[in-house]
Design a protein around this motif. Structure first.
Motif, mmCIF file in Angstrom:
data_model
loop_
_atom_site.group_PDB
_atom_site.id
_atom_site.type_symbol
_atom_site.label_atom_id
_atom_site.label_comp_id
_atom_site.label_asym_id
_atom_site.label_seq_id
_atom_site.Cartn_x
_atom_site.Cartn_y
_atom_site.Cartn_z
ATOM 1 N N LEU A 63 -0.486 3.675 6.838
ATOM 2 C CA LEU A 63 -1.467 4.499 7.560
ATOM 3 C C LEU A 63 -1.052 5.966 7.571
ATOM 4 N N ILE A 64 0.255 6.208 7.763
ATOM 5 C CA ILE A 64 0.739 7.594 7.746
ATOM 6 C C ILE A 64 0.502 8.220 6.375
ATOM 7 N N ILE A 65 0.812 7.420 5.330
ATOM 8 C CA ILE A 65 0.599 7.932 3.972
ATOM 9 C C ILE A 65 -0.889 8.166 3.721
ATOM 10 N N ALA A 66 -1.727 7.233 4.156
ATOM 11 C CA ALA A 66 -3.161 7.318 3.892
ATOM 12 C C ALA A 66 -3.798 8.512 4.580
ATOM 13 N N THR A 67 -3.267 8.921 5.726
ATOM 14 C CA THR A 67 -3.852 10.087 6.425
ATOM 15 C C THR A 67 -3.616 11.393 5.665
ATOM 16 N N HIS A 68 -2.625 11.361 4.753
ATOM 17 C CA HIS A 68 -2.332 12.574 3.992
ATOM 18 C C HIS A 68 -2.748 12.444 2.528
ATOM 19 N N VAL A 69 -2.377 11.312 1.904
ATOM 20 C CA VAL A 69 -2.766 11.076 0.506
ATOM 21 C C VAL A 69 -3.217 9.619 0.413
ATOM 22 N N TRP A 70 -4.523 9.414 0.487
ATOM 23 C CA TRP A 70 -5.036 8.051 0.637
ATOM 24 C C TRP A 70 -4.690 7.142 -0.530
ATOM 25 N N LEU B 181 -2.090 7.081 -2.404
ATOM 26 C CA LEU B 181 -0.711 6.605 -2.429
ATOM 27 C C LEU B 181 -0.570 5.261 -1.703
ATOM 28 N N ALA B 182 -1.334 5.115 -0.621
ATOM 29 C CA ALA B 182 -1.298 3.853 0.125
ATOM 30 C C ALA B 182 -1.790 2.697 -0.747
ATOM 31 N N ILE B 183 -2.826 2.959 -1.536
ATOM 32 C CA ILE B 183 -3.352 1.902 -2.422
ATOM 33 C C ILE B 183 -2.310 1.514 -3.462
ATOM 34 N N VAL B 184 -1.589 2.491 -3.996
ATOM 35 C CA VAL B 184 -0.561 2.215 -5.010
ATOM 36 C C VAL B 184 0.525 1.309 -4.428
ATOM 37 N N VAL B 185 0.966 1.605 -3.191
ATOM 38 C CA VAL B 185 2.025 0.794 -2.566
ATOM 39 C C VAL B 185 1.552 -0.645 -2.354
ATOM 40 N N VAL B 186 0.290 -0.821 -1.934
ATOM 41 C CA VAL B 186 -0.253 -2.170 -1.725
ATOM 42 C C VAL B 186 -0.291 -2.934 -3.039
ATOM 43 N N VAL B 187 -0.727 -2.265 -4.084
ATOM 44 C CA VAL B 187 -0.788 -2.912 -5.400
ATOM 45 C C VAL B 187 0.593 -3.372 -5.845
ATOM 46 N N MET B 188 1.618 -2.590 -5.495
ATOM 47 C CA MET B 188 2.983 -2.986 -5.847
ATOM 48 C C MET B 188 3.411 -4.254 -5.121
ATOM 49 N N ALA B 189 2.952 -4.435 -3.888
ATOM 50 C CA ALA B 189 3.448 -5.523 -3.047
ATOM 51 C C ALA B 189 2.794 -6.869 -3.349
ATOM 52 N N VAL B 190 1.521 -6.870 -3.707
ATOM 53 C CA VAL B 190 0.773 -8.130 -3.830
ATOM 54 C C VAL B 190 1.405 -9.108 -4.821
ATOM 55 N N PRO B 191 1.772 -8.679 -6.045
ATOM 56 C CA PRO B 191 2.360 -9.659 -6.982
ATOM 57 C C PRO B 191 3.643 -10.300 -6.442
#
Length: 627
Positions: free
Chosen positions: A162-169, A171-181
């Motif tokens: 959420l902190i990342i998304a408030t500044h660079v949205w 980047l948050a999506i990239v981190v989520v994509v890394m975690a799912v697999p």
């Protein structure tokens, strides 16, 4: 309070079970973890503000009073991280102590309620070992993995995102994509590891037993005499190596998947940090926030790349464990009788059903037929036999005649039979299990040798040994006198008096001060334990098989004198001792073929007479050889 119920257990029970055991400690551990998660999230903001304030003060000579606030908050967060672990350990230790006791108690109750045939089933034994050993040993892990995943890891990840998304949205999506697999890899790996452990459990049980044979004190004499260490050691290694390979294959696959995922995630995290550099240079991100987010992203990489995926794997393993727990809880138990039936004969109502058993008048087998579960051969066939109060009975017969089966039916170990077993005219299957067990006091051929004190060994026969409300053991009031009387009656008192600590001497081979008894002394101890019980029927199932015939007859004669006012049943293949009985039943092919006193049966010249004369000739030959 944890209560094992017949229901479907799921991964949510990773928290339900600890909570039911110790609600207060479980809640406090959860709060400690939740505060730690929040501290880790807000630390990103606090560090960013502190760094920006420090840069402004040094570079731009612009001092903000809030800098002190951020500094104090940062110190508090660091201090909490240092002390929170010890706080959590304090409550976790309390939870583990209380929880293990409750869980072990419930599992013990469950096992005692299982039908006897299940205890003889290898598949049930494997299931029971997996369930009991796993949960008692890893009760702490059960709570820690669940709380870490849902209270620490997920809130921490979501907060930083959420902190990342408030500044660079994006980047948050990239981190989520890394975690799912990694999550899917962990789930699959966890299931594989648990099933591999299940497969390896059979070999582990074997190699642990063989290890005890190779190193334990029980087999010291034969191990030295026969020198079988090399052959047994080869078997031990084979079982050990098989279990090791099964577990290592699953762990290796999991480790490769996790390490590979961590490497990929680390590379992506580094790329994200590089992308944030031009964003910081353009002013889209403050310098302090860039440093704080870079650190947080690398922490998330470690969290998602190993810690979280390990937790997901553990949760997947416990999901598989909960399937075993569900199967264990669903195992059929000895059926409880209806309330109406429990009111007949023994007591006047449900609340009184566990009162003392009434004195024996008659105990009758009426046309009983029985076969063991899963077999097609009748062991007892239209079996009928009647016992009366105060008479000493003996049951004899060749191997396979049904003597052991008779004992198992009498004592309620097996209850699925055709016909009736009547106690004072009442079918014994209408007795509550606890009342049925009170009818008999037994000494078996393979009697237990408890590595406890002499006093505890004997007084266990009196039943419940739990302390009273005043903290005193029940042996302190009432039982000690009875124990000493029984010890003297059975001829064991001289041996006990010769021990260093008397009745307080610990027996066996566990402690330096413990003493091991001779075979005959252990047998007398087992008989003394049986005599401590006030049950209406005393049952001896060849407990003196290891004694010579003269010693056996002497001991049976002494035992008969002690129990002369009680009904006794001697099971034996030695007829020299059974002639001391008032009435003898001769079993053959699952039926009573002959019955009567020793003199009557000898006069008949039938099965009993032939067996007796044969055994008498054995002893005559032995005496001739010795002469």
């Amino acid at each position: 309070m944890f209560v094992l119920k017949k229901r479907k257990y799921t991964w949510l029970d990773m928290y339900r079970i600890p909570f039911s055991c110790a609600p207060f400690s479980t809640i406090l551990v959860t709060l400690q973890k939740a505060i730690t998660a929040l501290v880790n999230v807000f630390q990103v903001i606090v560090v960013a503000e502190f760094l920006d304030g420090t840069i402004a003060a040094v570079v731009h000579k612009s001092y903000d009073k809030k800098l002190i606030l951020w500094f104090v908050l940062m110190l508090l967060m660091v201090s909490w991280k240092r002390v929170s672990y010890n706080i959590g350990r304090l409550f976790t230790s309390h939870f583990v102590t209380v929880g293990n006791r409750q869980v072990l108690q419930e599992f013990t109750k469950k096992r005692t309620r299982l039908d006897y045939y299940l205890l003889e089933d290898p598949a049930t034994e494997e299931l029971t070992n997996r369930v009991v050993n796993k949960l008692e040993r890893n009760l702490e892990e059960l709570l820690q993995r669940f709380v870490n995943f849902f209270v620490v890891y997920i809130p921490r990840i979501v907060g930083v995102l959420l902190i990342i998304a408030t500044h660079v949205w994006w980047l948050a999506i990239v981190v989520v994509v890394m975690a799912v697999p990694l999550v899917f890899i962990s789930l699959r790996g966890g299931r594989k590891i648990y099933r591999a452990n299940e497969e390896a459990a059979v070999y582990e049980r074997r190699h642990k037993y063989l290890f005890e044979v190779l190193t334990g004190r029980e087999a010291t004499e034969e191990r030295s005499l026969f020198g079988y260490g090399g052959a047994v050691n080869a078997q031990w290694y084979q079982q050990y190596d098989t279990a090791r390979k099964i577990n290592m294959r699953a762990e290796a696959v999991f480790a490769v998947n996790m390490e590979g995922g961590s490497i990929i995630t680390s590379i992506l995290a580094s790329a994200v940090s590089l992308i944030m550099i031009p964003l910081t240079a353009s002013g889209a991100l403050r310098v302090g926030l860039f440093i704080s987010l870079s650190t947080a992203i690398y922490d998330l990489v470690n969290l998602m790349g190993w810690e979280m995926t390990r937790a997901v794997s553990q949760i997947a393993r416990y999901r598989e464990y909960m399937k075993d727990l569900t199967a264990f809880a669903a195992l059929p138990e000895r059926q409880e009788i209806p309330e109406a039936a429990s009111c007949q004969g023994v007591s006047g109502g449900r609340k009184e059903q566990h009162q003392d058993i009434p004195k024996l008048q008659t105990l009758e087998f009426r046309h009983v037929t029985f076969r063991y579960p899963g077999t097609e051969t009748d062991i007892l066939k239209d079996f009928s036999m009647e016992l009366k109060e105060g008479i000493h009975y003996a049951v004899v017969g060749e191997n396979g005649a049904g003597k052991s089966t008779l004992i198992k039916l009498l004592t309620g170990l097996y209850r699925e039979y055709d016909g009736e077993i009547l106690y004072n005219g009442r079918e014994m299957r209408t007795f509550p299990p606890e009342d049925w067990f009170k009818v008999f006091s037994c000494v078996f051929q393979d009697f237990a040798r408890y590595y406890l004190s002499v006093e505890e060994n004997i007084c266990l026969g009196a039943g419940d040994m739990e302390p009273e409300a005043d903290g005193k053991s029940k042996t302190e009031d009432g039982l000690k006198g009875r124990m000493q009387e029984v010890t003297e009656q059975i001829g064991l008192k001289p041996a006990v008096s010769a021990l260093k600590y008397g009745y307080g001497t610990r027996l066996g081979k566990l402690d330096e001060d413990s003493v091991d008894l001779s075979g005959g002394q252990w047998q007398r101890l087992a008989m003394a334990r049986a005599l401590m019980n006030d049950s209406p029927v005393l049952l001896l199932d060849e407990p003196t098989a290891a004694l010579d015939p003269i010693s056996e007859s002497a001991l049976y004669e002494k035992f008969g004198e002690i129990s002369r006012e009680r009904t006794t049943i001697f099971i034996s293949h030695r007829l020299g001792s059974t002639k001391l009985s008032d009435h003898i039943f001769v079993l053959k092919d699952g039926c009573v073929r002959e019955q009567g006193s020793h003199e009557e049966l000898m006069a008949e010249g039938g099965i009993y007479a032939a067996m007796y004369e044969t055994q008498q000739s054995w002893y005559s030959k032995e005496e001739g050889v010795e002469a």
